[in-house]
Design an enzyme around this catalytic site. Sequence first.
Site, short mmCIF file in Angstrom:
data_model
loop_
_atom_site.label_atom_id
_atom_site.label_comp_id
_atom_site.label_asym_id
_atom_site.label_seq_id
_atom_site.Cartn_x
_atom_site.Cartn_y
_atom_site.Cartn_z
N ASN A 216 87.01 47.29 8.50
CA ASN A 216 86.28 48.56 8.58
C ASN A 216 86.09 48.90 10.05
OD1 ASN A 216 84.52 50.70 8.49
ND2 ASN A 216 82.79 49.53 7.66
N TRP A 217 86.85 49.89 10.50
CA TRP A 217 86.79 50.24 11.93
C TRP A 217 85.56 51.06 12.29
CZ3 TRP A 217 91.77 51.42 15.16
CH2 TRP A 217 92.52 50.24 15.26
N HIS B 110 78.49 52.38 2.28
CA HIS B 110 78.27 51.39 3.35
C HIS B 110 76.82 51.51 3.81
CE1 HIS B 110 78.44 49.33 7.17
NE2 HIS B 110 79.52 48.71 6.70
N GLY C 151 83.97 44.09 10.15
CA GLY C 151 83.79 45.21 11.07
C GLY C 151 84.42 44.90 12.42
N GLU D 16 75.52 51.67 6.56
CA GLU D 16 75.30 52.65 7.64
C GLU D 16 75.25 54.08 7.08
OE1 GLU D 16 78.50 51.05 9.95
OE2 GLU D 16 77.26 49.27 10.31
N GLU E 260 77.26 43.14 1.52
CA GLU E 260 77.02 43.06 2.96
C GLU E 260 75.52 43.12 3.22
OE1 GLU E 260 80.79 44.58 5.20
OE2 GLU E 260 79.53 46.30 4.74
N GLY F 147 76.82 43.11 12.12
CA GLY F 147 76.83 43.31 13.57
C GLY F 147 75.83 42.45 14.33
N SER G 237 79.20 40.05 9.92
CA SER G 237 79.49 39.07 10.98
C SER G 237 80.56 38.05 10.59
CB SER G 237 78.21 38.37 11.42
OG SER G 237 77.33 39.30 12.02
P1 13P Z 1 80.57 43.28 11.34
O1 13P Z 1 81.73 42.44 10.84
O2 13P Z 1 80.81 43.90 12.66
O3 13P Z 1 79.27 42.52 11.23
O4 13P Z 1 80.44 44.52 10.33
C1 13P Z 1 80.39 44.28 8.97
C2 13P Z 1 80.57 45.56 8.26
O5 13P Z 1 79.71 46.41 8.26
C3 13P Z 1 81.86 45.79 7.60
O6 13P Z 1 81.79 46.87 6.74
#
Ligand code: 13P
Length: 232
Positions: free
Chosen positions: A7-8, A85, A215, A87, A152, A158, A194
């Site tokens: 996931n960019w 997601h 991510g 976010e 997640e 993150g 992560s």
């Molecule tokens: P990270 O791998 O940067 O923690 O992000 C996870 C994520 O939100 C993937 O959708």
Amino acid sequence: MKFLVGNWKSNGNIKEKKRLLGSLNHLKPKTKVILCLPFTLLNDTKTKIALGAQDISLYPNGAFTGDISGTMLKDLGVKYVIVGHSERRRYHHETNAIVKNKANIALQNGIIPIVCIGESEIEHKQGKTRSVIKRMLLESVPEVGKFIVAYEPRWAIGTGVTPTAKEIESIHKIIFETLKTIHCEKMPVLYGGSVNAGNTTDFIDIPHVDGFMVGRASLKSETFVPIIKNMN
Ligand code: 13P
């Protein structure tokens, strides 16, 4: 089959996309690798690696400025889309009902939704993870059709912090049992938050973990390719 979703988020440009896809070309992964890119990088979906979007509009084509509809994604040849997601739930106030609606719209356009669920840090600390996850899952997944679930935990995204392998095992078991109650236990369930080359080796054999959603580590071949290799 295991899945690896990159996931960019709101990152990357044409050059970086070319670079990463180029480095994946020679690999013969046993894992199904899906790269979910910003809309601006989805112009060419005829790639060896499947490409996905990160959101889909609730609305059909029409007077919805700024929205990208399911029909448009279908037209591009997009095969997967992330819905709900954390976010999007957090910054765009997407509810379970909205997420479910988006998942249904994806399916109507022949696109497989990757439905994200995950508890917040407070919910985690208060011991509410199980109830939160069950509810999010049952209220967010589509009634009919294929989908992928990504678990997640918000506090792991993150942050460099992950649940322990035991915690992931216990939550994925709950997700599996919950999916069973709606006859969807065959749907793949991924862990995200992560994930990196180091911890994938610890997590890959956990029962009911069908792969990962990544991510930051999906942005560059130096960090993404080792994950693919670990999963082979
Ligand atoms: P990270 O791998 O940067 O923690 O992000 C996870 C994520 O939100 C993937 O959708």
